[in-house]
Design an enzyme around this catalytic site. Structure first.
Site, PDB file in Angstrom:
ATOM      1  N   LYS A 204      -9.972  -3.855   2.993  1.00  0.00           N
ATOM      2  CA  LYS A 204      -9.201  -4.694   4.181  1.00  0.00           C
ATOM      3  C   LYS A 204      -8.088  -3.761   4.943  1.00  0.00           C
ATOM      4  CE  LYS A 204      -5.395  -7.125   4.613  1.00  0.00           C
ATOM      5  NZ  LYS A 204      -5.072  -6.964   6.065  1.00  0.00           N
ATOM      6  N   GLU A 280       1.334   2.651  -2.998  1.00  0.00           N
ATOM      7  CA  GLU A 280       1.820   3.748  -2.188  1.00  0.00           C
ATOM      8  C   GLU A 280       2.832   2.961  -1.202  1.00  0.00           C
ATOM      9  OE1 GLU A 280       3.272   6.029   0.067  1.00  0.00           O
ATOM     10  OE2 GLU A 280       1.335   6.419   0.918  1.00  0.00           O
ATOM     11  N   CYS A 314       5.642   6.624   5.672  1.00  0.00           N
ATOM     12  CA  CYS A 314       6.476   6.464   4.197  1.00  0.00           C
ATOM     13  C   CYS A 314       7.203   7.878   3.943  1.00  0.00           C
ATOM     14  CB  CYS A 314       5.377   6.114   3.246  1.00  0.00           C
ATOM     15  SG  CYS A 314       3.884   7.265   3.252  1.00  0.00           S
ATOM     16  N   GLU A 411      14.706   1.011   4.470  1.00  0.00           N
ATOM     17  CA  GLU A 411      13.744   1.943   5.087  1.00  0.00           C
ATOM     18  C   GLU A 411      13.519   1.302   6.476  1.00  0.00           C
ATOM     19  OE1 GLU A 411       9.371   1.326   4.078  1.00  0.00           O
ATOM     20  OE2 GLU A 411       9.283   3.578   3.985  1.00  0.00           O
TER      21      GLU A 411
HETATM   22  P1  NAI Z   1       2.795  -4.807   5.014  1.00  0.00           P
HETATM   23  O1  NAI Z   1       2.920  -4.413   3.559  1.00  0.00           O
HETATM   24  O2  NAI Z   1       3.006  -6.436   5.129  1.00  0.00           O
HETATM   25  O3  NAI Z   1       1.365  -4.465   5.366  1.00  0.00           O
HETATM   26  C1  NAI Z   1       0.413  -3.591   4.696  1.00  0.00           C
HETATM   27  C2  NAI Z   1      -0.927  -4.166   4.425  1.00  0.00           C
HETATM   28  O4  NAI Z   1      -1.006  -5.074   3.270  1.00  0.00           O
HETATM   29  C3  NAI Z   1      -1.684  -4.933   5.462  1.00  0.00           C
HETATM   30  O5  NAI Z   1      -2.925  -4.541   5.451  1.00  0.00           O
HETATM   31  C4  NAI Z   1      -1.481  -6.419   5.445  1.00  0.00           C
HETATM   32  O6  NAI Z   1      -2.299  -7.328   5.748  1.00  0.00           O
HETATM   33  C5  NAI Z   1      -1.400  -6.237   3.747  1.00  0.00           C
HETATM   34  N1  NAI Z   1      -0.839  -7.465   3.196  1.00  0.00           N
HETATM   35  C6  NAI Z   1       0.463  -8.117   3.607  1.00  0.00           C
HETATM   36  N2  NAI Z   1       0.788  -9.292   2.984  1.00  0.00           N
HETATM   37  C7  NAI Z   1      -0.115  -9.075   1.890  1.00  0.00           C
HETATM   38  C8  NAI Z   1      -0.397  -9.602   0.577  1.00  0.00           C
HETATM   39  N3  NAI Z   1       0.427 -10.891   0.292  1.00  0.00           N
HETATM   40  N4  NAI Z   1      -1.245  -9.599  -0.132  1.00  0.00           N
HETATM   41  C9  NAI Z   1      -2.194  -8.469   0.035  1.00  0.00           C
HETATM   42  N5  NAI Z   1      -2.143  -7.554   1.138  1.00  0.00           N
HETATM   43  C10 NAI Z   1      -0.997  -7.879   1.992  1.00  0.00           C
HETATM   44  O7  NAI Z   1       3.745  -4.231   5.800  1.00  0.00           O
HETATM   45  P2  NAI Z   1       4.042  -4.439   7.095  1.00  0.00           P
HETATM   46  O8  NAI Z   1       4.604  -6.062   7.299  1.00  0.00           O
HETATM   47  O9  NAI Z   1       3.056  -4.223   8.204  1.00  0.00           O
HETATM   48  O10 NAI Z   1       5.309  -3.571   7.437  1.00  0.00           O
HETATM   49  C11 NAI Z   1       6.802  -3.963   6.858  1.00  0.00           C
HETATM   50  C12 NAI Z   1       7.423  -2.516   6.329  1.00  0.00           C
HETATM   51  O11 NAI Z   1       6.443  -2.050   5.290  1.00  0.00           O
HETATM   52  C13 NAI Z   1       7.490  -1.486   7.521  1.00  0.00           C
HETATM   53  O12 NAI Z   1       8.619  -1.574   8.163  1.00  0.00           O
HETATM   54  C14 NAI Z   1       7.720  -0.357   6.515  1.00  0.00           C
HETATM   55  O13 NAI Z   1       8.996  -0.290   5.995  1.00  0.00           O
HETATM   56  C15 NAI Z   1       6.704  -0.690   5.215  1.00  0.00           C
HETATM   57  N6  NAI Z   1       5.295  -0.156   5.471  1.00  0.00           N
HETATM   58  C16 NAI Z   1       5.281   0.966   4.794  1.00  0.00           C
HETATM   59  C17 NAI Z   1       3.920   1.732   4.881  1.00  0.00           C
HETATM   60  C18 NAI Z   1       3.696   3.180   3.967  1.00  0.00           C
HETATM   61  O14 NAI Z   1       2.712   3.867   4.544  1.00  0.00           O
HETATM   62  N7  NAI Z   1       3.980   3.180   2.886  1.00  0.00           N
HETATM   63  C19 NAI Z   1       2.922   1.361   5.759  1.00  0.00           C
HETATM   64  C20 NAI Z   1       3.195   0.042   6.378  1.00  0.00           C
HETATM   65  C21 NAI Z   1       4.263  -0.572   6.199  1.00  0.00           C
END
Ligand code: NAI
Ligand code: MG
Length: 511
Positions: A204, A280, A314, A411
């Site tokens: 996804k 991660e 990250c 973060e």
């Molecule tokens: P997110 O964690 O919501 O999104 C990342 C992925 O998870 C996307 O594919 C999203 O559709 C999916 N996702 C969201 N809710 C889910 C659920 N309940 N069950 C399964 N999958 C789910 O992150 P978001 O809202 O885009 O960003 C929020 C914060 O997360 C950012 O400000 C940052 O701090 C952090 N982040 C960290 C990343 C990293 O590389 N470690 C990448 C993206 C965000």
């Protein structure tokens, strides 16, 4: 170095402007549907969603929106592909490697188009997508292509009446939930080791950035992976993503994203079928700059660490501790260096800094910048955004940041460099480790002894000495504490996509 911010600069700076790769004109995006069984499907609900260009706010195209029923369909396809006796199960491991190499060849062929789609969908500079994301993706495929026929078990000596061997077998159906900051690269970090170990995958992509993943679907088919081995479902987190985490037919989920969602995924994995989970997650990465360091090197590396990909990493260098004696000079040179950043159209080769991913994320970053001002950090540079209704935030530098401020704890995931002051080594180690996160850290010093002792004390999965974002496909990457579970990349990642089976033979005759 494959995946750091320096690659783009080093290669791009040495290349005459006329020889730089050029983005492709995308009239119409070809792949916008759900990819299951090497075929394109519309969503069962009939719903679609728009994917936007963050640089302009325009809709690039509508994409089919997968939900739980589509996930069920993909899992059923992946299960058939994984059955005993299937083409994929019977395939010689070296041939799996050959397929991964073929996929890498096709990604190389389409490199300009894929880098253009990545730049349009994420807002990251095209040259960065071309030189870093695409290079890293191709290297990841080729690295794991090489592993496919080298995954050995052991023979284990027990008592003389038994012969024991271990075999490394695929786990089964692996779900991959991908973030929007490095959509293609994070997909490759997951599917390359999963396929090399003989698993099937359901993917996804993030709802903000589905386009490069969908292009990979067309290449999976062209490379002639058997149907059902790779399935791609664009959709939202709380619907399609949550369906991955709770699905009893999925044997493992690999996730990159927020710590909060990582916790939800682990919880539903536990409540459904105890599927394996690798995470991660976030970081609040400390960099320690000692007075004896090469100061210009430290300034440049940390600057890239803080602002690379608009700070949406990250690994972002988000807590920079600078020793008193060089503090003012470090701040001064950081401001000078930030002035050289070129904000603009991500497709323009001069641009080094694009927009943030979306309005919600922009608002979160601006709120944190405001909190920094209110809580008394000194705004040295930036702090604003460009134009009305735009998602471009200026590279921002705060000095005199205190450990309890929100910008020191949360973060930010945006282009904000926070500079702290420290006196002694012992004090700074304690402060650097005082975080719920533990992804990466960096140490700048010319003393080998200090580098070794401080790296030993850091509670992080990676420590960079006199460098930043030095990621290599051969070395493991992952977090301590709430930055995650498990490791991606390198030989270590193979263990995250394999089960170990012990086979014990009873011998009727012994010597
Ligand atoms: P997110 O964690 O919501 O999104 C990342 C992925 O998870 C996307 O594919 C999203 O559709 C999916 N996702 C969201 N809710 C889910 C659920 N309940 N069950 C399964 N999958 C789910 O992150 P978001 O809202 O885009 O960003 C929020 C914060 O997360 C950012 O400000 C940052 O701090 C952090 N982040 C960290 C990343 C990293 O590389 N470690 C990448 C993206 C965000
Ligand atoms: Mg988008």
């Amino acid at each position: 170095m494959a995946q750091s911010g320096t690659t783009r600069n080093r290669v791009a700076e040495k290349t005459p402007a006329s020889d730089l790769p050029q983005p492709v004109k995308v009239q119409q995006v070809r792949n916008t549907k759900i990819f299951i069984n090497n075929e394109w499907h519309t969503s069962i609900s009939g719903r679609t969603f728009p994917t936007l260009n963050p640089a302009t706010g325009d809709t690039i195209c509508e994409v089919q929106e997968a939900d739980k029923e589509d996930v069920d369909k993909a899992v059923a396809a992946a299960k058939v592909a994984m059955q005993l006796g299937s083409a994929w199960r019977k395939m010689e491991p070296s041939r799996r490697g050959r397929l991964l190499h073929r996929l890498a060849d096709l990604v190389e062929r389409d490199r300009l188009l894929i880098a253009t789609l990545e730049s349009l969908d994420t807002g990251k500079p095209f040259l960065q997508a071309f030189f870093v994301d695409l290079e890293g993706s191709i290297r990841t495929l080729r690295y794991y292509a090489g592993w496919a026929d080298k995954i050995h078990g052991k023979s284990v000596p027990v008592d003389e009446t038994f012969m024991c061997i271990t075999k490394h077998e695929p786990i089964g159906i692996c779900g991959a939930i991908i973030p929007w900051n490095f959509p293609l690269l994070m997909l490759m970090w997951k599917i390359a080791p999963a396929l090399c170990c003989g698993n099937t995958v359901v993917i996804k992509p993030a709802e903000q950035t589905p386009l490069t993943a969908l292009h990979i679907g067309s290449l999976i088919k062209e490379a002639e992976f058997p149907p059902g081995v790779v399935n791609i479902l664009p959709g939202f987190g709380p619907t399609a993503g949550a369906a991955f985490a709770s699905h009893c037919g999925i044997d493992k989920v690999a996730f990159t994203g927020s710590t909060e969602v990582g916790q939800l995924i682990k919880e539903s994995a536990a409540k459904s079928n105890l599927k394996r989970v690798t995470l991660e997650l976030g970081g609040k990465n400390p960099c320690i700059v000692f007075a004896d360091c090469d100061l210009q090197l430290a300034v440049e590396e940390i600057q890239k660490g803080a602002f690379y990909n608009q700070g949406q990493c990250c690994t972002a260098a988000s807590r920079v501790f600078v020793q008193e004696k060089i503090y003012e000079e470090f701040v001064r040179r950081s401001i000078e260096s930030a002035k050289k950043i070129v904000i603009g159209d991500p497709l323009d080769p001069q641009t080094t800094h694009g927009p943030q991913i979306d309005q919600q994320h922009f608002d979160k970053i601006m709120d944190l910048i405001e909190s920094g001002k209110k809580e008394g950090a000194k705004l040295e540079y930036g702090g604003g955004y460009l134009g009305e209704k735009s998602l471009f935030i200026q590279p921002t530098i705060f000095s005199e940041v205190k450990d309890s401020m929100r910008i020191a704890v949360e973060e930010i995931f945006g282009p904000v460099l926070c500079i702290f002051r420290f006196k002694s080594q012992q004090e700074v180690i304690e402060r650097a480790n005082n975080s719920r996160y533990g992804l990466v850290s960096a140490v700048f010093t010319t003393s080998m002894d200090r580098a070794l002792s401080v790296s030993g004390a850091m509670e992080t999965g990676t420590v960079w000495i006199n460098c930043y974002n030095a990621l290599h496909v051969q070395t493991p990457f992952g977090g301590y504490k709430m930055s995650g579970n498990g490791r991606e990349l390198g030989e270590y990642a193979l263990a995250e996509y394999s089960e170990v089976k012990t086979v014990t033979f009873k011998m009727s005759e012994t010597m």
